[in-house]
Every structure is written in structure tokens, then in C-alpha cells.
Design a protein around this motif. Structure first.
Motif, PDB file in Angstrom:
ATOM      1  N   LYS A   1     -10.932  -9.525  22.014  1.00  0.00           N
ATOM      2  CA  LYS A   1     -11.559  -9.854  23.300  1.00  0.00           C
ATOM      3  C   LYS A   1     -12.295 -11.189  23.231  1.00  0.00           C
ATOM      4  CE  LYS A   1     -13.606  -6.576  25.664  1.00  0.00           C
ATOM      5  NZ  LYS A   1     -14.448  -5.391  25.986  1.00  0.00           N
ATOM      6  N   SER A   2     -12.835 -11.517  22.043  1.00  0.00           N
ATOM      7  CA  SER A   2     -13.540 -12.794  21.897  1.00  0.00           C
ATOM      8  C   SER A   2     -12.573 -13.967  21.783  1.00  0.00           C
ATOM      9  CB  SER A   2     -14.448 -12.750  20.663  1.00  0.00           C
ATOM     10  OG  SER A   2     -13.701 -12.775  19.458  1.00  0.00           O
ATOM     11  N   LEU A   3     -11.356 -13.696  21.314  1.00  0.00           N
ATOM     12  CA  LEU A   3     -10.377 -14.766  21.080  1.00  0.00           C
ATOM     13  C   LEU A   3      -9.379 -14.930  22.223  1.00  0.00           C
ATOM     14  CD1 LEU A   3      -9.541 -14.029  17.315  1.00  0.00           C
ATOM     15  CD2 LEU A   3     -10.902 -15.939  18.198  1.00  0.00           C
ATOM     16  N   VAL A   4      -9.215 -13.895  23.045  1.00  0.00           N
ATOM     17  CA  VAL A   4      -8.212 -13.936  24.115  1.00  0.00           C
ATOM     18  C   VAL A   4      -8.905 -13.758  25.462  1.00  0.00           C
ATOM     19  CG1 VAL A   4      -6.122 -12.887  25.050  1.00  0.00           C
ATOM     20  CG2 VAL A   4      -6.479 -12.947  22.561  1.00  0.00           C
ATOM     21  N   PRO A   5      -9.029 -14.798  26.251  1.00  0.00           N
ATOM     22  CA  PRO A   5      -9.667 -14.674  27.570  1.00  0.00           C
ATOM     23  C   PRO A   5      -8.919 -13.665  28.451  1.00  0.00           C
ATOM     24  CG  PRO A   5      -9.412 -16.985  26.958  1.00  0.00           C
ATOM     25  CD  PRO A   5      -8.636 -16.181  25.951  1.00  0.00           C
ATOM     26  N   GLY A   6      -9.676 -12.814  29.128  1.00  0.00           N
ATOM     27  CA  GLY A   6      -9.073 -11.891  30.074  1.00  0.00           C
ATOM     28  C   GLY A   6      -8.290 -10.757  29.461  1.00  0.00           C
ATOM     29  N   LEU A   7      -8.505 -10.464  28.191  1.00  0.00           N
ATOM     30  CA  LEU A   7      -7.788  -9.361  27.557  1.00  0.00           C
ATOM     31  C   LEU A   7      -8.208  -8.035  28.182  1.00  0.00           C
ATOM     32  CD1 LEU A   7      -5.845  -8.886  24.988  1.00  0.00           C
ATOM     33  CD2 LEU A   7      -7.927  -7.987  23.929  1.00  0.00           C
TER      34      LEU A   7
ATOM     35  N   ASP B   1     -12.320  -0.656  16.541  1.00  0.00           N
ATOM     36  CA  ASP B   1     -13.332  -1.253  17.408  1.00  0.00           C
ATOM     37  C   ASP B   1     -13.594  -2.713  17.034  1.00  0.00           C
ATOM     38  OD1 ASP B   1     -13.503   1.163  18.682  1.00  0.00           O
ATOM     39  OD2 ASP B   1     -15.365   1.790  17.708  1.00  0.00           O
ATOM     40  N   GLN B   2     -13.591  -3.015  15.744  1.00  0.00           N
ATOM     41  CA  GLN B   2     -13.767  -4.403  15.303  1.00  0.00           C
ATOM     42  C   GLN B   2     -12.617  -5.275  15.796  1.00  0.00           C
ATOM     43  OE1 GLN B   2     -14.348  -4.515  11.023  1.00  0.00           O
ATOM     44  NE2 GLN B   2     -15.849  -2.861  11.106  1.00  0.00           N
ATOM     45  N   LEU B   3     -11.403  -4.746  15.682  1.00  0.00           N
ATOM     46  CA  LEU B   3     -10.233  -5.498  16.132  1.00  0.00           C
ATOM     47  C   LEU B   3     -10.290  -5.717  17.636  1.00  0.00           C
ATOM     48  CD1 LEU B   3      -7.474  -6.782  15.652  1.00  0.00           C
ATOM     49  CD2 LEU B   3      -6.458  -4.489  15.783  1.00  0.00           C
ATOM     50  N   GLN B   4     -10.681  -4.699  18.362  1.00  0.00           N
ATOM     51  CA  GLN B   4     -10.785  -4.808  19.820  1.00  0.00           C
ATOM     52  C   GLN B   4     -11.774  -5.905  20.220  1.00  0.00           C
ATOM     53  OE1 GLN B   4     -11.078  -1.150  22.160  1.00  0.00           O
ATOM     54  NE2 GLN B   4     -12.828  -2.009  23.237  1.00  0.00           N
ATOM     55  N   GLU B   5     -12.957  -5.887  19.616  1.00  0.00           N
ATOM     56  CA  GLU B   5     -13.972  -6.883  19.974  1.00  0.00           C
ATOM     57  C   GLU B   5     -13.553  -8.287  19.543  1.00  0.00           C
ATOM     58  OE1 GLU B   5     -16.460  -6.250  22.024  1.00  0.00           O
ATOM     59  OE2 GLU B   5     -15.453  -4.294  22.075  1.00  0.00           O
TER      60      GLU B   5
ATOM     61  N   PRO C   1      -8.194   7.597  16.979  1.00  0.00           N
ATOM     62  CA  PRO C   1      -9.042   6.631  16.263  1.00  0.00           C
ATOM     63  C   PRO C   1      -8.319   5.384  15.800  1.00  0.00           C
ATOM     64  CG  PRO C   1      -8.555   8.518  14.866  1.00  0.00           C
ATOM     65  CD  PRO C   1      -8.088   8.875  16.242  1.00  0.00           C
ATOM     66  N   HIS C   2      -7.004   5.466  15.638  1.00  0.00           N
ATOM     67  CA  HIS C   2      -6.270   4.312  15.106  1.00  0.00           C
ATOM     68  C   HIS C   2      -5.505   3.559  16.183  1.00  0.00           C
ATOM     69  CE1 HIS C   2      -3.346   7.449  15.436  1.00  0.00           C
ATOM     70  NE2 HIS C   2      -2.384   6.819  14.816  1.00  0.00           N
ATOM     71  N   ASN C   3      -5.760   3.891  17.443  1.00  0.00           N
ATOM     72  CA  ASN C   3      -4.990   3.321  18.547  1.00  0.00           C
ATOM     73  C   ASN C   3      -5.747   2.214  19.268  1.00  0.00           C
ATOM     74  OD1 ASN C   3      -4.603   3.454  21.758  1.00  0.00           O
ATOM     75  ND2 ASN C   3      -2.634   3.866  20.786  1.00  0.00           N
ATOM     76  N   LEU C   4      -5.022   1.112  19.548  1.00  0.00           N
ATOM     77  CA  LEU C   4      -5.531   0.054  20.421  1.00  0.00           C
ATOM     78  C   LEU C   4      -4.375  -0.431  21.274  1.00  0.00           C
ATOM     79  CD1 LEU C   4      -7.741  -1.843  21.399  1.00  0.00           C
ATOM     80  CD2 LEU C   4      -7.169  -3.390  19.508  1.00  0.00           C
ATOM     81  N   HIS C   5      -4.518  -0.306  22.589  1.00  0.00           N
ATOM     82  CA  HIS C   5      -3.468  -0.706  23.523  1.00  0.00           C
ATOM     83  C   HIS C   5      -4.056  -1.734  24.474  1.00  0.00           C
ATOM     84  CE1 HIS C   5      -0.291  -0.446  26.563  1.00  0.00           C
ATOM     85  NE2 HIS C   5       0.435   0.204  25.676  1.00  0.00           N
ATOM     86  N   VAL C   6      -3.500  -2.934  24.484  1.00  0.00           N
ATOM     87  CA  VAL C   6      -4.075  -4.033  25.258  1.00  0.00           C
ATOM     88  C   VAL C   6      -3.015  -4.700  26.122  1.00  0.00           C
ATOM     89  CG1 VAL C   6      -5.839  -4.481  23.517  1.00  0.00           C
ATOM     90  CG2 VAL C   6      -3.670  -5.752  23.438  1.00  0.00           C
ATOM     91  N   SER C   7      -3.482  -5.436  27.108  1.00  0.00           N
ATOM     92  CA  SER C   7      -2.629  -6.294  27.921  1.00  0.00           C
ATOM     93  C   SER C   7      -3.248  -7.677  28.001  1.00  0.00           C
ATOM     94  CB  SER C   7      -2.449  -5.726  29.331  1.00  0.00           C
ATOM     95  OG  SER C   7      -1.699  -4.528  29.318  1.00  0.00           O
ATOM     96  N   ALA C   8      -2.390  -8.690  27.994  1.00  0.00           N
ATOM     97  CA  ALA C   8      -2.838 -10.072  28.113  1.00  0.00           C
ATOM     98  C   ALA C   8      -2.029 -10.729  29.225  1.00  0.00           C
ATOM     99  CB  ALA C   8      -2.639 -10.826  26.797  1.00  0.00           C
ATOM    100  N   PRO C   9      -2.426 -10.518  30.495  1.00  0.00           N
ATOM    101  CA  PRO C   9      -1.664 -11.081  31.621  1.00  0.00           C
ATOM    102  C   PRO C   9      -1.374 -12.563  31.428  1.00  0.00           C
ATOM    103  CG  PRO C   9      -3.402  -9.632  32.415  1.00  0.00           C
ATOM    104  CD  PRO C   9      -3.617  -9.782  30.936  1.00  0.00           C
ATOM    105  N   GLY C  10      -0.136 -12.927  31.719  1.00  0.00           N
ATOM    106  CA  GLY C  10       0.285 -14.309  31.544  1.00  0.00           C
ATOM    107  C   GLY C  10       1.013 -14.559  30.243  1.00  0.00           C
ATOM    108  N   ALA C  11       1.100 -13.522  29.383  1.00  0.00           N
ATOM    109  CA  ALA C  11       1.802 -13.651  28.096  1.00  0.00           C
ATOM    110  C   ALA C  11       2.810 -12.513  27.978  1.00  0.00           C
ATOM    111  CB  ALA C  11       0.824 -13.619  26.934  1.00  0.00           C
ATOM    112  N   PRO C  12       4.057 -12.705  28.416  1.00  0.00           N
ATOM    113  CA  PRO C  12       5.070 -11.641  28.317  1.00  0.00           C
ATOM    114  C   PRO C  12       5.153 -11.089  26.898  1.00  0.00           C
ATOM    115  CG  PRO C  12       5.913 -13.491  29.589  1.00  0.00           C
ATOM    116  CD  PRO C  12       4.605 -13.933  29.008  1.00  0.00           C
TER     117      PRO C  12
END
Length: 397
Positions: free
Chosen positions: A287-293, A280-284, A304-315
Motif C-alpha cells: 500500500k505504501s509503494l503502490v498508489p491506490g492499491l 499484514d506487513q506485506l499488505q502495508e 492468515p496467509h491470504n492477500l488479495h489485491v487490485s491495482a486499477p490501471g495495471a492489467p
């Protein structure tokens, strides 16, 4: 010449080690588990099939103890534990067994987000005319569509294949409800618990699934060992030649796997709580460092150990190249490495192409610290923002 090379190596300033945050792909062997494996290879090296001498007896006893440890972690009977070379072999044995005990073509229901090991095995059986597949749909969080499950069951099914938890986006499935619904229709259930053991409660006796799949290298044990836990399995009933002669057990791997499961039984709950907080700390932070995450998958019912994200515009392939040697993460399942095709899980979730093209899977582990999370957040954010800037510049031209 060798001396000169050695001197040059010692003269080179040590590089900061890359952070390993790809624990869904594999976990490092816990040093305590490695010690057990080495002892079984060097000191207790007997053949567990050769019980006519004390070395073989001790090896057989150690294998039996490993069965007990798996059974205790999962609320199963030791007699129902069958060791394999990993999850894939366990899946193949289970589906082959189900084919063998059904007179007609096996009717298999599979969720569209299952691991490729399940999907590919079922598709192979279908190509050989041994099985017919029905597909269970999922929603945009990769959760099972229960109306789709009911519809498939209404059509007649012998075996339902479903994960306990998804290996990409971390979704935890209502497996007790799925087993209950399947049993109402007379169908068996195969549960792929590879990612779930030790990280979510599992009581197999209460659950009542016909087949449960495990793998050692997902729980800080060695690669090359896994298990099929099944109260219905018999080697004599599988479709194939397996079981005609019992192979020599991988004693060191089996015993190490058993001890890894004991550690998960003792430490897994506290570890999961700690990792969920770090995740949760990593997620937040991201989100604060990458706009639109975008965070993919469910926010609550996930590993509990999973975080799956997308950052459109960054292949994502470009992002990973920027992170090489800094942070080890992935774009999805290790089984798809090199396939150069989008994740079937994300496609089944019907995510937009920009989300799929920029997805990143992050898996925290036993040795991950708060400092690691901060460092990873900064490195990943810098890579994403740098790639976005580079691609924006290209597009502007």
C-alpha cells in the motif's frame, strides 16, 4: 558435446530463484513429509489390500494410522475418513452419494463463490436431470448473505455446499451457523475445507456436517491424495459404480498426507500467527509503494496467509508477465488457469471491472520469511507501477 554443455552451465552465474507466493494453488511438499513418502514407496511398499502377509499388514496399519492423524486434526472419527485422489474426487463422491440416498431430484444450494470443482459437479448433475441448483448470494467481501441462505432453505433444500474458507480472497465462513440453519430445515451440508485445515479451528464432531472435503497438496503433502470425511457416507449408496471393487490404496500418498496433517496439528497455530503478521506487513508495504492499491475481501475474518489485491490501471496478465522468474503469484484459482475469463468469485462480489482486471492473489507459506516479504513487495510494486506507466503512455498517445 554433453561435456561442453555441462561446462557452459557451470560457467553461468546462478540466477536468484523466484519467490513462491502461490500457496493457495499448491504447497511444496515438506521435506519431512517427503521422507515419509519415500520410505513408504521404497521400504514399506506392501499392498494395503493384501493383508495375508506382513508387508500388506504393515501397509494397512500405516493407512489406519493416517486415518487417525486426520481424525485427530479435525475432531472426527477415523472410521469416517475415506481417502481419495484429491478434493475433486471427494466432492464428486459426496454429491453422488447425496443423489443416491434421495429418492427425488437432489435439491442443492451452492454459494456463488464456491470452488469450480463443486459448481461444475453440481451443474453436471443438473444437466443430467439428477439435481436442481439454488444459488446463495454473497456480499462485497465474499461473505454469505444469510438472508439469501434462509430464502433458499425456505424453498426446500437437501444439500447445502459451502466452503470453510474462500480459496481466492480468503474469506472465512460461519460454517457452524450455516450447518445449524441447514439442519433446522432437514438439509445436509457439504463443507469444502481444502484451504482451511490446519489454518482455522475445525471440530467436525461438534460441527455435524454430512461431508467434509480435504486435499493433501494444500497442507505441504503430495498431490494426488485427499479425503472425504463423512459419518453418513457408504459406497453402496452412491449413484454410480464406485465401490463395486475397492481400488489399491495410494499408501505412500495417504501416509504422507496423514503425517502432513500431524505437522499441521502440531505447528499450524503458530505458523498461522506468523504468516498473518507477515501478510499484514506485506499488505502495508504494498500500500505504501503502490498508489491506490485495493485490498479485496475482509480485513479480519480471512485466512492468515491470504492477500488479495487490485491495482486499477495495471492489467494483471501483464503484471504477471513482468514478474515471471521473480515472484510466483496468480490472478485467482488455479482451476481457472487459461480460461481467459474473469473470476466468478469477484463477479459474485460485484467488484468493479477495473478491480477484477487488475486483481492479484498472494499466498504465503511455511518457508516464507520477512526478507521474502520485503523482496516480494518491491518486485510486485515495481511491476505494477511499470505497467501502469506503460499503459498510461499508450493512452496518452
Amino acid at each position: 558435446m554433453n561435456e561442453h554443455i555441462s561446462l557452459n552451465l557451470h560457467a553461468t552465474a546462478p540466477l536468484q530463484a523466484a519467490l513462491y507466493l502461490d500457496h493457495h494453488a499448491t504447497t511444496p511438499v515438506d521435506p519431512r513429509v517427503a521422507d515419509v513418502a519415500i520410505r513408504m514407496m521404497v521400504e514399506e511398499f506392501g499392498n494395503a489390500n493384501g493383508v495375508e502377509n506382513t508387508h500388506g499388514e504393515r501397509a494397512a496399519s500405516a493407512v489406519a494410522q493416517a486415518k487417525d492423524r486426520l481424525a485427530q486434526l479435525l475432531g472426527a472419527e477415523p472410521r469416517d475418513v475415506y481417502f481419495t485422489s484429491g478434493s475433486t474426487e471427494a466432492i464428486q463422491l459426496a454429491i453422488s452419494h447425496s443423489i443416491g440416498i434421495h429418492r427425488d431430484q437432489l435439491r442443492i444450494a451452492i454459494s456463488r463463490v464456491e470452488h469450480k470443482a463443486v459448481i461444475d459437479t453440481a451443474l453436471h448433475a443438473e444437466r443430467l436431470g439428477m439435481a436442481a441448483i439454488s444459488w446463495i448470494d454473497v456480499d462485497d467481501k465474499a461473505q454469505i448473505d444469510l438472508s439469501s441462505l434462509r430464502s433458499v432453505l425456505d424453498g426446500g433444500i437437501d444439500l447445502v455446499c459451502v466452503m470453510a474458507a474462500n480459496n481466492e480472497v480468503g474469506t472465512i465462513y460461519p460454517i457452524a451457523e450455516i450447518v445449524r440453519k441447514a439442519s433446522e430445515y432437514g438439509a445436509d451440508v457439504l463443507i469444502d475445507a481444502t484451504q482451511a485445515i490446519g489454518r482455522m479451528p475445525l471440530d467436525l464432531e461438534e460441527l455435524g456436517a454430512a461431508y467434509v472435503i480435504l486435499s493433501g497438496h494444500k497442507v505441504y503433502g503430495p498431490k494426488g491424495v485427499g479425503a472425504l470425511i463423512s459419518p453418513v457416507f457408504e459406497y453402496a449408496s452412491i449413484f454410480g459404480l464406485q465401490g463395486a471393487h475397492h481400488p489399491t490404496p495410494n499408501v505412500s500418498g495417504i501416509v504422507a498426507f496423514g503425517f502432513a496433517c500431524e505437522l499441521m496439528a502440531r505447528e499450524g497455530e503458530a505458523e498461522s500467527h506468523r504468516l498473518a503478521q507477515l501478510r499484514d506487513q506485506l499488505q502495508e508495504r504494498l500500500k505504501s509503494l503502490v498508489p491506490g492499491l485495493i485490498v479485496n475481501g475482509p480485513q479480519t475474518e480471512r485466512l492468515p496467509h491470504n492477500l488479495h489485491v487490485s491495482a486499477p490501471g495495471a492489467p494483471n496478465d501483464v503484471v504477471l508477465s513482468r514478474l515471471r522468474g521473480k515472484v510466483s503469484i496468480s490472478t485467482g484459482s488455479a482451476c481457472n488457469t487459461g480460461a481467459q475469463e474473469p473470476s466468478h468469485v469477484l463477479r459474485a462480489m460485484r467488484l468493479p471491472d477495473p478491480y477484477i482486471d487488475s486483481c492479484l492473489r498472494i499466498g504465503l507459506g511455511r518457508t516464507t520469511t520477512a526478507a521474502d516479504v520485503e523482496r516480494a513487495a518491491v518486485e510486485i510494486a515495481e511491476a505494477i507501477n511499470d505497467v501502469r506507466s506503460s499503459f498510461s503512455g499508450v493512452l496518452d498517445v
